[in-house]
Design a protein around this motif. Sequence first.
Motif, mmCIF file in Angstrom:
data_model
loop_
_atom_site.group_PDB
_atom_site.id
_atom_site.type_symbol
_atom_site.label_atom_id
_atom_site.label_comp_id
_atom_site.label_asym_id
_atom_site.label_seq_id
_atom_site.Cartn_x
_atom_site.Cartn_y
_atom_site.Cartn_z
ATOM 1 N N CYS A 63 -3.148 0.701 -9.038
ATOM 2 C CA CYS A 63 -2.547 -0.070 -7.940
ATOM 3 C C CYS A 63 -3.346 0.128 -6.656
ATOM 4 C CB CYS A 63 -1.111 0.377 -7.697
ATOM 5 S SG CYS A 63 -0.032 0.159 -9.109
ATOM 6 N N PRO A 64 -3.762 -0.950 -6.009
ATOM 7 C CA PRO A 64 -4.459 -0.801 -4.730
ATOM 8 C C PRO A 64 -3.524 -0.209 -3.675
ATOM 9 C CG PRO A 64 -4.769 -3.001 -5.639
ATOM 10 C CD PRO A 64 -3.709 -2.338 -6.458
ATOM 11 N N ILE A 65 -4.063 0.682 -2.865
ATOM 12 C CA ILE A 65 -3.330 1.269 -1.735
ATOM 13 C C ILE A 65 -3.602 0.376 -0.526
ATOM 14 C CG2 ILE A 65 -3.080 3.305 -0.258
ATOM 15 C CD1 ILE A 65 -2.229 3.707 -3.240
ATOM 16 N N TRP A 66 -2.532 -0.080 0.149
ATOM 17 C CA TRP A 66 -2.740 -1.002 1.276
ATOM 18 C C TRP A 66 -2.568 -0.328 2.631
ATOM 19 C CZ3 TRP A 66 1.360 -2.175 4.563
ATOM 20 C CH2 TRP A 66 2.649 -1.939 4.076
ATOM 21 N N GLN A 67 -2.086 0.903 2.643
ATOM 22 C CA GLN A 67 -1.924 1.616 3.911
ATOM 23 C C GLN A 67 -1.772 3.099 3.612
ATOM 24 O OE1 GLN A 67 0.745 0.252 7.172
ATOM 25 N NE2 GLN A 67 1.922 2.089 6.692
ATOM 26 N N GLU A 68 -2.273 3.926 4.506
ATOM 27 C CA GLU A 68 -2.067 5.366 4.389
ATOM 28 C C GLU A 68 -0.764 5.732 5.091
ATOM 29 O OE1 GLU A 68 -3.906 7.455 2.556
ATOM 30 O OE2 GLU A 68 -5.053 5.681 1.977
ATOM 31 N N ASN A 69 -0.123 6.777 4.635
ATOM 32 C CA ASN A 69 1.147 7.206 5.211
ATOM 33 C C ASN A 69 0.939 7.889 6.559
ATOM 34 O OD1 ASN A 69 3.880 7.815 5.480
ATOM 35 N ND2 ASN A 69 3.651 9.754 4.414
ATOM 36 N N ALA A 70 1.715 7.474 7.557
ATOM 37 C CA ALA A 70 1.682 8.096 8.878
ATOM 38 C C ALA A 70 3.090 8.468 9.343
ATOM 39 C CB ALA A 70 1.028 7.154 9.886
ATOM 40 N N SER A 71 4.081 8.335 8.475
ATOM 41 C CA SER A 71 5.460 8.623 8.863
ATOM 42 C C SER A 71 5.922 9.936 8.250
ATOM 43 C CB SER A 71 6.384 7.480 8.428
ATOM 44 O OG SER A 71 6.392 7.374 7.020
ATOM 45 N N GLU A 72 7.112 10.365 8.623
ATOM 46 C CA GLU A 72 7.686 11.590 8.049
ATOM 47 C C GLU A 72 7.973 11.366 6.573
ATOM 48 O OE1 GLU A 72 11.116 9.973 6.803
ATOM 49 O OE2 GLU A 72 10.081 9.267 8.581
ATOM 50 N N GLY A 73 7.936 12.405 5.803
ATOM 51 C CA GLY A 73 8.226 12.291 4.378
ATOM 52 C C GLY A 73 7.037 11.750 3.606
ATOM 53 N N ASP A 74 7.015 12.038 2.327
ATOM 54 C CA ASP A 74 5.942 11.545 1.466
ATOM 55 C C ASP A 74 6.136 10.062 1.175
ATOM 56 O OD1 ASP A 74 4.579 13.988 1.160
ATOM 57 O OD2 ASP A 74 5.957 14.625 -0.419
ATOM 58 N N SER A 75 5.062 9.298 1.305
ATOM 59 C CA SER A 75 5.072 7.868 1.008
ATOM 60 C C SER A 75 3.741 7.462 0.423
ATOM 61 C CB SER A 75 5.289 7.025 2.276
ATOM 62 O OG SER A 75 6.614 7.023 2.673
ATOM 63 N N VAL A 76 3.790 6.463 -0.452
ATOM 64 C CA VAL A 76 2.587 5.796 -0.939
ATOM 65 C C VAL A 76 2.846 4.306 -0.798
ATOM 66 C CG1 VAL A 76 1.104 5.316 -2.925
ATOM 67 C CG2 VAL A 76 2.001 7.611 -2.587
ATOM 68 N N TYR A 77 1.911 3.611 -0.160
ATOM 69 C CA TYR A 77 1.987 2.172 0.056
ATOM 70 C C TYR A 77 0.997 1.507 -0.895
ATOM 71 C CZ TYR A 77 4.171 3.560 4.485
ATOM 72 O OH TYR A 77 4.986 4.100 5.437
ATOM 73 N N PHE A 78 1.483 0.668 -1.807
ATOM 74 C CA PHE A 78 0.630 0.120 -2.854
ATOM 75 C C PHE A 78 1.023 -1.323 -3.160
ATOM 76 C CE2 PHE A 78 4.350 2.057 -4.611
ATOM 77 C CZ PHE A 78 4.739 1.261 -5.671
ATOM 78 N N LEU A 79 0.155 -2.000 -3.906
ATOM 79 C CA LEU A 79 0.413 -3.378 -4.308
ATOM 80 C C LEU A 79 0.803 -3.424 -5.779
ATOM 81 C CD1 LEU A 79 -2.677 -5.189 -2.731
ATOM 82 C CD2 LEU A 79 -0.391 -4.909 -1.742
#
Length: 139
Positions: free
Chosen positions: A87-103
Amino acid sequence: MITGINHLTLAVRKLEQSFDFYANVLGFRPIARWPKGAYFLAGDLWVAITVDAHPRSGPPADYTHIAFSVAAADFEAMHQRIIAAGCPIWQENASEGDSVYFLDPNGHKLEIHASDLAARMKAAREKPWEGFEILDDSV
């Protein structure tokens, strides 16, 4: 008065590819299937996929996305499944908590997030961004 989200429907190009992604990569529970669509449960959320004659050709340019909750203990395993699926990553996480932003395979912007609104509000109270205003102090 709105009481919540009833369901979410996503237009897809290829049913098999999308069904596999939502069932096997994200772990949604398949409920029903037919030649042009399927229903899943993601926790308590009803998610539908439906083959569309005019699906998106890529991700939208704006920030609109769907964030799904994941338990902190399950975050890393889910993150690895997403990466292993390519899955392509469309943004890096900059907020609190673990996150992955993907398509997803259809260019829908998705996120897995191991936090909640209470944690976001706590972080915002500690380090508010410009113009941040609390309208309901109960969270």
